[in-house]
Enzyme design. Structure first.
Site, PDB file in Angstrom:
ATOM      1  N   LYS A  86     -11.891  -4.876  -5.014  1.00  0.00           N
ATOM      2  CA  LYS A  86     -13.059  -4.010  -5.038  1.00  0.00           C
ATOM      3  C   LYS A  86     -12.687  -2.561  -5.310  1.00  0.00           C
ATOM      4  O   LYS A  86     -13.559  -1.731  -5.510  1.00  0.00           O
ATOM      5  CB  LYS A  86     -13.866  -4.155  -3.745  1.00  0.00           C
TER       6      LYS A  86
ATOM      7  N   LYS B 196      -5.752 -10.966  -7.912  1.00  0.00           N
ATOM      8  CA  LYS B 196      -6.979 -11.065  -7.140  1.00  0.00           C
ATOM      9  C   LYS B 196      -8.017 -10.038  -7.624  1.00  0.00           C
ATOM     10  O   LYS B 196      -7.649  -8.938  -8.012  1.00  0.00           O
ATOM     11  CB  LYS B 196      -6.590 -10.731  -5.699  1.00  0.00           C
TER      12      LYS B 196
ATOM     13  N   LYS C   2       0.817  -1.216   0.000  1.00  0.00           N
ATOM     14  CA  LYS C   2       0.000   0.000   0.000  1.00  0.00           C
ATOM     15  C   LYS C   2       0.845   1.257   0.000  1.00  0.00           C
ATOM     16  O   LYS C   2       0.471   2.254  -0.600  1.00  0.00           O
ATOM     17  CB  LYS C   2      -0.958   0.008   1.200  1.00  0.00           C
TER      18      LYS C   2
END
Ligand code: TRP
Length: 331
Positions: free
Chosen positions: A198, A195, A113
């Site tokens: 969202k 993956k 991140k």
């Protein structure tokens, strides 16, 4: 309380997808009768990336209503916004003081991140796993249903709990991960080696729970597959493997049975069939969602009462913590 305790949460960023549905929400619905469950919209965690306040408020509400629409029973379980239960931030601070910089520096999610948010590597992003530990430990949680990507954070929560208990005496239950067996990993429709996220910048990479049927069909048509045309689960066929997994998760069928049905058929037919099982599978969710959005008072009552319950339960742990560490008792 004889039922075991479960805590899980989803961060309100992006939009809930079929990956969240298959990997988390559907399992929550199965677990909710056997266990005492806390399902939270972890809005405090969302603050680790910059948010537009209006968007955030709207999204938080949509997430909570989607939990309900998926079939979480709000009477038997607690469904609430993390920020409505004040103990989460309180315990996070105490646990920050029992966590080492070195431990947090090793977290792969922090490394990923911070690489992606170079202009906003804030302290919250760094201590994010400590807040997550607080979420879990506050409720003397037995089991935490998480995806594999969260296992490292859960390990840290266990380490923090163990260390605290070692210093101050038994305070927290040390939680166990609960990783679902099948279909837990749903991949991006556009880059099936990654993956399904969202928060993907490309909406074609995911199916949102609230996507309209025609959008679902369009996204499936565009799903990346491979250059042969066999509907078979095999190495090197990430795209088709993913679609087979999604199909199987929605219908409960075995992969082999699906392969047999599409023997001799092309990818076009298969993609449409996958779209159809998703559309049908999500229909009740979509309908219940629309219905609940018309019933804001009811929804308000649910998250308010849940938060009150959660506050009371977690306060018991908080009091124990403050006493053990030597704070003067509140009047
Ligand atoms: N960090 C989790 C995720 O990104 C979300 C989360 C926050 C969570 N607190 C939690 C999950 C507590 C399980 C338990 O998926």
């Amino acid at each position: 309380m004889d039922k075991k305790m479960i805590f899980s949460g989803i961060q309100p960023s992006g939009c809930l997808t079929v990956a969240n549905y298959i990997g988390a929400l559907k399992n929550w619905v199965k677990l909710q009768h056997e266990y005492h469950c806390c399902f939270s919209v972890v809005d405090l965690h969302a603050m680790t990336v910059r948010q537009d306040p209006k968007e955030l408020r709207k999204r938080c509400m949509e997430f909570l209503v989607q939990y309900l629409a998926c079939g979480i029973d709000p009477v038997e379980n607690m469904i609430f916004f993390q920020s409505h239960v004040t103990t989460h931030s309180e315990l996070a601070w105490i646990l920050n003081c029992s966590t080492y910089m070195g431990e947090l520096q090793r977290m792969t999610q922090f490394k990923d991140k911070s690489a992606k948010n170079e202009d906003n590597i804030n302290a919250g992003l760094f201590t994010y796993p400590v807040l997550m530990a607080a979420d879990i430990l506050l409720y003397q949680t037995d089991l935490v249903p998480v995806g594999v990507d969260q296992k490292q954070h859960l390990e840290l929560a266990r380490d923090i709990a163990g260390r605290f208990n070692g210093i101050y005496g038994d305070t927290f239950k040390v939680p166990e991960p609960y990783i679902a067996e099948v279909g837990a990993k749903i991949m991006s429709l556009q880059a099936p080696e990654k993956k399904m996220s969202k928060s993907d910048d490309n909406p074609n990479a995911y199916i949102a729970l609230l996507d309209a049927p025609d959008v679902i069909v369009r996204k499936l048509k565009r799903a990346v597959t491979d250059s042969d045309s066999l509907v078979k689960f095999a190495e090197g066929k990430d795209g088709i493997n993913n679609l087979l997994t999604i199909y199987a998760s929605f219908t409960g069928e075995k992969i082999e049975a699906i392969e047999a049905r599409f023997d001799g058929k092309g990818y076009g037919d298969f993609k449409l069939a996958v779209a159809e099982v998703i559309v049908e599978g999500l229909r009740p969710v979509r309908e219940k969602y629309e219905d609940l959005m018309q019933n804001k008072d009811y929804v308000h009552k649910i998250y308010t009462e849940s938060a009150q319950k959660a506050q009371a339960i977690s306060m018991r742990t908080m009091k124990k913590v403050y006493k053990k560490i030597g704070f003067v008792e509140r009047g």
